[in-house]
Design a protein around this motif. Structure first.
Motif, short mmCIF file in Angstrom:
data_model
loop_
_atom_site.label_atom_id
_atom_site.label_comp_id
_atom_site.label_asym_id
_atom_site.label_seq_id
_atom_site.Cartn_x
_atom_site.Cartn_y
_atom_site.Cartn_z
N TYR A 24 0.82 -1.21 0.00
CA TYR A 24 0.00 0.00 0.00
C TYR A 24 0.87 1.27 0.00
N SER A 29 2.21 4.35 -8.93
CA SER A 29 0.77 4.60 -8.89
C SER A 29 -0.10 3.49 -9.46
N ASP A 30 0.35 2.78 -10.45
CA ASP A 30 -0.52 1.83 -11.14
C ASP A 30 -0.21 0.40 -10.70
N GLU A 32 -1.86 -3.35 -9.10
CA GLU A 32 -2.96 -4.23 -8.70
C GLU A 32 -2.41 -5.21 -7.67
N LYS A 55 -11.52 1.17 2.79
CA LYS A 55 -11.81 2.04 1.64
C LYS A 55 -10.53 2.55 0.99
N SER A 56 -9.54 2.84 1.81
CA SER A 56 -8.28 3.37 1.27
C SER A 56 -7.62 2.36 0.34
N GLY A 58 -9.20 0.16 -1.60
CA GLY A 58 -9.95 0.19 -2.85
C GLY A 58 -9.57 1.37 -3.72
N LYS A 59 -9.25 2.48 -3.10
CA LYS A 59 -8.86 3.68 -3.85
C LYS A 59 -7.41 3.63 -4.30
N ARG A 60 -6.57 2.93 -3.55
CA ARG A 60 -5.13 2.92 -3.81
C ARG A 60 -4.77 2.08 -5.03
N SER A 63 -6.79 -2.60 -8.90
CA SER A 63 -7.72 -3.63 -8.45
C SER A 63 -7.09 -4.33 -7.26
N CYS A 64 -7.94 -4.90 -6.43
CA CYS A 64 -7.49 -5.58 -5.23
C CYS A 64 -8.32 -6.85 -5.10
#
Length: 111
Positions: A24, A29-30, A32, A55-56, A58-60, A63-64
């Motif tokens: 994390y 930036s990109d 998964e 939530k963080s 999911g935004k980071r 895909s997760c």
């Protein structure tokens, strides 16, 4: 360029949270994230679900994905399952009892 970080997890409840947090914290930036728990008898999967469910997270990540094998299949099957889901141009394997260094993002960016 998408970087896929894949993690196979088994009996690492003491380490999985730090492992996930280290991914994390990367600056690339990109990314998964694909995690496969090999039906751990401890709380590894529950901890991973709690952490990746923030939530963080999911935004980071682009895909997760968190999956749990229905039975213990062994490390190779878990790695292959995770790898089959990865969509990245770059693939990084990370054991669930390890953590990425803070400098790892610089390596991602240089590729």
């Amino acid at each position: 360029m998408l970087a896929s970080v894949i993690i196979a997890c088994y009996k690492h409840e003491a380490y999985i949270e730090e492992c996930l947090e280290s991914v994390y914290r990367q600056t690339f930036s990109d990314v998964e994230l694909v995690v496969v728990d090999d039906h751990s008898p401890d709380r590894s999967y529950e901890i991973a679900r709690r952490v990746t469910g923030k939530k963080s997270f999911g935004k980071r990540f682009a895909s997760c994905t968190l999956l749990r094998n229905p039975i213990n299949l062994g490390a190779h099957c878990s790695w292959n399952r995770a790898l089959s889901l990865a969509k990245g141009d770059l693939i990084f394997f990370l054991n669930s009892d390890y953590a990425f260094s803070k400098e790892r993002g610089k390596i991602f960016a240089s590729l």
